[in-house]
Design an enzyme around this catalytic site. Structure first.
Site, short mmCIF file in Angstrom:
data_model
loop_
_atom_site.label_atom_id
_atom_site.label_comp_id
_atom_site.label_asym_id
_atom_site.label_seq_id
_atom_site.Cartn_x
_atom_site.Cartn_y
_atom_site.Cartn_z
N ASP A 341 36.04 -0.03 41.03
CA ASP A 341 35.05 1.03 41.07
C ASP A 341 34.88 2.23 42.75
O ASP A 341 36.23 1.24 43.67
CB ASP A 341 32.80 0.29 41.75
N ASP A 645 28.54 -2.96 39.59
CA ASP A 645 27.55 -3.75 39.92
C ASP A 645 26.08 -2.90 38.77
O ASP A 645 25.32 -3.51 39.32
CB ASP A 645 27.08 -2.22 41.33
N ASP A 649 26.51 -2.15 33.70
CA ASP A 649 28.30 -2.68 34.01
C ASP A 649 28.55 -4.17 33.57
O ASP A 649 29.47 -4.46 33.49
CB ASP A 649 28.45 -2.82 35.17
P1 ATP Z 1 31.72 4.49 41.88
O1 ATP Z 1 31.14 4.08 40.19
O2 ATP Z 1 32.25 4.33 42.00
O3 ATP Z 1 29.99 3.29 42.20
P2 ATP Z 1 29.60 7.12 42.40
O4 ATP Z 1 28.40 5.50 42.86
O5 ATP Z 1 29.65 7.91 42.66
O6 ATP Z 1 30.52 5.93 41.43
P3 ATP Z 1 27.16 7.32 40.48
O7 ATP Z 1 26.34 6.30 41.28
O8 ATP Z 1 26.82 6.91 39.35
O9 ATP Z 1 28.37 6.70 40.44
O10 ATP Z 1 27.30 8.22 41.38
C1 ATP Z 1 27.59 9.70 40.15
C2 ATP Z 1 27.20 11.18 40.56
O11 ATP Z 1 25.29 10.77 40.51
C3 ATP Z 1 27.34 11.26 41.98
O12 ATP Z 1 29.03 12.30 41.96
C4 ATP Z 1 26.29 12.03 42.11
O13 ATP Z 1 26.95 13.48 41.69
C5 ATP Z 1 25.11 11.74 41.68
N1 ATP Z 1 24.04 10.82 42.32
C6 ATP Z 1 24.50 9.55 43.29
N2 ATP Z 1 23.97 9.40 43.67
C7 ATP Z 1 23.15 9.79 43.43
C8 ATP Z 1 20.95 9.90 43.30
N3 ATP Z 1 20.17 8.60 44.16
N4 ATP Z 1 19.99 10.78 43.35
C9 ATP Z 1 20.87 11.98 42.21
N5 ATP Z 1 21.87 12.18 42.12
C10 ATP Z 1 22.96 10.76 42.36
#
Ligand code: ATP
Length: 929
Positions: A341, A645, A649
């Site tokens: 990730d 996480d 997954d």
């Molecule tokens: P990884 O898989 O590397 O952990 P990540 O944490 O960036 O990736 P996600 O958490 O799925 O991936 O987030 C994807 C997208 O969703 C982000 O790029 C953001 O635009 C949006 N996002 C992340 N957190 C929030 C939240 N708490 N509320 C609303 N939108 C969110």
């Protein structure tokens, strides 16, 4: 509620029928508050009264049983049988020594097993469940064992339910109760009471300890803890019991059984040949055969392998990699691809909003981290937030559609909750908003929580003038589709997708995470929020660019992996441009585009297989894509470690060869299926675990290479004597002495062997490669022959020079022990030379055990009691020097053999072939060792 005495347990569901009562009734009965929970004092009082929320540990085998089980081994049976027969033949000393050898082995095994169990227990404690409770109105993280009846608990998808709960509120709360009901379909939970006679599976308003939230959110009141829970009553254990074995250990156990059978057969045929053909007395022949069997049985092998594993696993735990399943230790050493990730693993997960893009302008925000100090800048000049009301509106939306809180604790600013949301809290304070005030002015009515599948979050709020709003935040592509207009100053302009896509692209290209914020006015009568409500008609308030700096140590760890022949792939939910830019900084997938989840969907399995071998960055992926990616990588012959996480997954973690869950931000569901849990969520910990895994595997191999030639050498000495009808150079008792002092002291040092410094410069281990390769067999045969030549040669020479049999035997025994001490040094590295500071002194245990072994051998030669038992005699200095020469002889030839193999393999394989793992010469993979 009636006051209960200390001894009286709280009531169970069966007595109280919590599922048949309304929430208010349960609240009243348990003296709690459905919004603020218990007070801290009351919770402490109840904890003291009713005890912790923990199931009693499974009844352990008693120490006696564990000790007796040490004898339950075919090799030991053989030794015991020999001891009994030796006793019957009145060879009292041999019988006693045989018994002593078995006892020493059992004691060592018993103590080591105890240590191994302790190490694994400590690991189990590291994984103990934590939960979010509300006490005195504050959300706090506590250990699940501290929960008491009446506690208010909040749950989100992926959580493991920590006690039996009566649902107070639920939002699309689905739970997997397979552990209790065996039914794998998820069940929706809600607060409404059900008829008292409803069976367990239909009690929709109860949540059972040990089951998993598969989606949604909810809160519940603890109605039963510990053994009063349903799970406790059917006494299912929550903790996985670690098996202390791996494929390698099993392979060795099978090998020793096979060896025992072979030894038994050879011993019996030698006995009959000697008695019937050569006419020896049965008594003499029996003692020879016992010596033969005793010399060839590697009785200490399984125990030391277990301790090596357990020590290694403990070492990994201190470095934040918690191994849940021991076989993973071996698999880690063969991993060829790590899929990681991004957020929090490769990056710090410390989010700071750096850029605000409104309809008309692009603002920069100064300040770093969660400290709410800094301000707005426009083209380099400071601007006041007051001059741009659209900023306050955007920041307000960010605070309301948000579950995090920002607190000033002990001089530092800390975020409780999701870091992305924490960054929005900091931003709001920077632009002059009061977080609590905003949340009180516009209370939340309902919400759609963030899930990585739909990538947005929405809340329904109302003000005190009768207006209702939906606030949204999420991935820009997702929100743009819901917006029909965007805000530009006080105007609302029809949505211009091309313009905003371009702005997202530019922001993401700078490595920033992008988050869009939107608003929708709804009718004052709307009471709940559903997906259809946000399908269109929203107004985009703006876009935020959030930085999340890469972890400094991750860059080095990625480079480490590259030199270890392991490719790192980043699989993230973030935007493709952001992922590509961050990847480039870390050295992942340079100069290549990122592939997105929707592109993955357009490929069939074969196309995906080709794509994954070329590309390293995958963005906007969902858990289902992760599963396909693991499959595609495995189909092309890769051994895959995959991080994860979320609850969804879990299938990918299960499918991967090594599933790695995040300890901090990971859900319980992910941890439950993972092989390894990272206590610090850090990518560098994974590469550290690979290093340790390789090191542990090496240690076990080194141990086998050390141990077996001892038995091989002794067996050859005895066999040669029997074959050529020489006087036996070693009696059964003496052979056992050698085994005792060498396996109980020397071998143990290898369990403490640290991974070699170049362990990450070799290609991954081929998982198909058999343990007993030709190289192993050769090394075993060579060292056994060396030991035999040294010990037997010196023995015959001494006899020839007129030494008495007892003296010659004392010299032979000392020569074998001396050769073992030197060979231990050789064994520290399988192929690398040991002539270096690191090689000679890198493991202080080696010198400690050599010292201990030398003292024991001196006692054997020079103390009266041992002389009486083993018929040993004092040796002169000249004799000791000759013994030393035998040791040096074995040491020198063993080092020379390594040098020759190194040279041959260097000539046969260009280094890059060895790196890429394509080398064909079997010892190439050994080359660097
Ligand atoms: P990884 O898989 O590397 O952990 P990540 O944490 O960036 O990736 P996600 O958490 O799925 O991936 O987030 C994807 C997208 O969703 C982000 O790029 C953001 O635009 C949006 N996002 C992340 N957190 C929030 C939240 N708490 N509320 C609303 N939108 C969110």
């Amino acid at each position: 509620m009636i006051e209960r005495t200390t001894l009286e347990p709280p009531p169970t569901d069966e007595q109280e029928h919590w599922h048949g009562r309304a929430v208010a009734e349960v609240v009243a009965c348990l003296h709690t508050d459905p919004r603020r929970g218990l007070t801290v004092e009351e919770a402490a009082r109840r904890l003291a009264q009713h005890g912790p929320n923990r199931l009693p540990s499974p009844a352990r085998r008693s120490a006696w049983v564990r000790f007796l089980l040490q004898f339950h081994n075919v090799l030991i049976y053989m030794m015991l049988a020999s001891a009994v027969v030796a006793g019957l033949l009145s060879h009292w000393i041999d019988a006693a020594v045989l018994f002593a050898a078995v006892a020493v082995n059992a004691v060592i095994g018993f103590l080591q097993e105890g240590k191994a169990e302790e190490a694994l227990d400590a690991i189990r404690n590291l994984l103990s469940l934590r939960t979010t409770a509300i006490r005195q109105g504050e959300r706090i993280q506590i250990a699940a064992k501290d929960l008491v009846q009446g506690d208010l608990v909040t749950l989100a998808s992926g959580d493991k339910i920590p006690a039996d709960l009566r649902v107070v509120s639920a939002k699309s709360l689905f739970v997997n109760e397979a552990i209790l009901t065996g039914e794998s379909a998820v069940v929706e939970k809600s607060p409404a009471a059900v008829p008292i006679e409803a069976p367990l599976g239909d009690r929709r308003c109860l949540l059972y300890s040990g089951t998993l939230v598969s989606s949604g959110q909810g809160t519940g009141i603890v109605v039963a803890t510990a053994s009063r829970t349903e799970l406790g009553r059917i006494s299912v254990m929550l903790e996985d019991v670690q098996e202390m074995t791996t494929p390698l250990v099993r392979q060795m156990a099978a090998f020793s059984r096979w060896l025992a059978a072979a030894i038994g057969l050879i011993a019996v045929s030698t006995f009959f040949t000697g008695v019937l053909w050569r006419g020896h007395s049965a008594d003499d022949m029996f003692m020879m055969v016992v010596a033969l069997a005793a010399s060839s049985i590697p009785e200490g092998l399984p125990a030391i392998m277990t301790i090596t594993l357990a020590l290694g696993v403990r070492r990994m735990a201190t470095r934040n990699a918690i191994v849940r399943r021991l076989p993973a230790v071996e698999t880690l050493g063969s991993v060829t691809v790590i899929c990681s990730d991004k957020t929090g693993t490769l990056t710090k997960n410390e989010m700071t909003v750096q850029s605000i893009l409104t309809g008309k302008l692009t603002f920069d925000v100064s300040g770093a981290g969660y400290v709410p100090e800094g301000g707005l800048h426009l083209d380099g000049a400071v601007v006041s937030p007051g001059a741009h009301p659209e900023i306050a509106e955007l920041a307000r939306a960010g605070v309301l559609c948000n579950d995090a809180s920002l607190r000033h604790v002990n001089g530092t600013w800390q975020v409780e909750g999701d870091p992305t949301e924490g960054a929005l809290c900091t931003l709001a304070v920077k632009v002059g908003l009061d977080l609590l005030g905003e949340r009180e002015n516009r209370p939340r009515v309902d919400a759609i929580p963030f899930e990585s599948e739909h990538r947005f979050m929405a809340t329904l709020n109302h003000d005190h003038e009768g207006n209702r709003f939906i606030y949204l935040k999420g991935a820009p592509e997702r929100l743009f589709g819901m917006c029909t207009t965007y805000r530009a100053g006080s105007l609302e302009i029809p949505m211009d997708r091309a313009l905003w896509d371009e702005r997202v692209q530019a922001t993401a290209g700078r490595g920033m995470r992008t988050l869009a914020i939107a608003l929708k006015r709804v009718s004052a009568t709307q009471l709940d929020l559903r997906f259809e409500d946000v399908d269109g008609g929203c107004t985009l308030l703006g876009l935020l660019g959030i930085i999340d700096p890469p972890r400094e140590e991750a860059t080095a760890a990625v480079a480490d992996c590259a030199s270890a022949g392991i490719r790192v792939k980043m699989i993230t939910g973030d935007h493709a441009e952001t992922a590509r830019a961050i990847g480039a900084r870390l050295g992942i997938g340079q100069d290549k585009p990122a592939m997105t989840g929707s592109q993955i969907e357009q490929l069939d399995d074969e196309q995906l297989r080709l794509a994954v071998s070329d590309l390293d960055v995958f963005a906007r992926t969902s858990p289902a894509h992760k599963l396909r990616l693991v499959g595609a990588l495995q189909a092309s012959g890769q051994i895959v470690a995959m991080t994860g996480d979320g609850v969804n997954d879990a299938p990918a973690l299960k499918r991967a060869d090594v599933g790695v869950a995040m300890g901090l931000k990971g859900t319980d569901a992910a941890k439950e299926v993972a092989d390894v849990v990272l206590a610090d969520d850090n990518f560098a910990t994974i590469s550290g675990a690979v290093r340790e895994g390789r090191g542990i595997y090496d240690s076990i191999r080194k141990f086998i290479l050390f141990m077996l030639p001892t038995n091989g050498g002794e067996a050859l000495v005895v066999t040669a004597a029997i074959l050529f009808e020489w006087t036996l150079p070693l009696t059964a008792a003496q052979v056992l002495w050698i085994n005792m002092v060498t396996s109980s002291t020397l071998g143990l040092a290898l369990a403490f062997e640290p991974p070699e410094s170049d362990v990450m410069e070799r290609p991954p281990r081929d998982p198909q490669a058999p343990l007993l390769s030709w190289f192993f067999v050769w090394r075993l045969a060579m060292v056994s022959a060396l030991m035999m030549t040294g010990a037997l040669g010196l023995f015959l020479w001494e006899l020839d020079r007129g030494a008495g049999i007892e003296r010659a035997r004392t010299i032979a025994v000392s020569a074998v022990v001396m050769a073992e001490m030197w060979y231990l040094l050789n064994s520290r590295y399988i192929l690398r030379p040991v002539f270096s500071r690191e090689g000679l002194f890198g493991n202080s245990y080696v010198w400690m055990v050599i010292g201990a072994c030398a003292l024991l051998q001196l006692a054997y030669v020079h103390t009266a009691p041992l002389q009486a038992v083993f018929h040993s005699t004092d040796l002169s200095l000249a004799e000791w020097v000759r013994v030393l020469v035998v040791g040096l002889f074995v040491f020198t030839i063993a080092e020379t053999e390594k040098a020759i193999i190194r040279r041959v393999s260097r000539q046969q394989a260009p280094p890059q072939a060895a790196r890429s793992g394509t080398a064909s010469f079997p010892s190439q993979r050994e080359h660097h060792r």
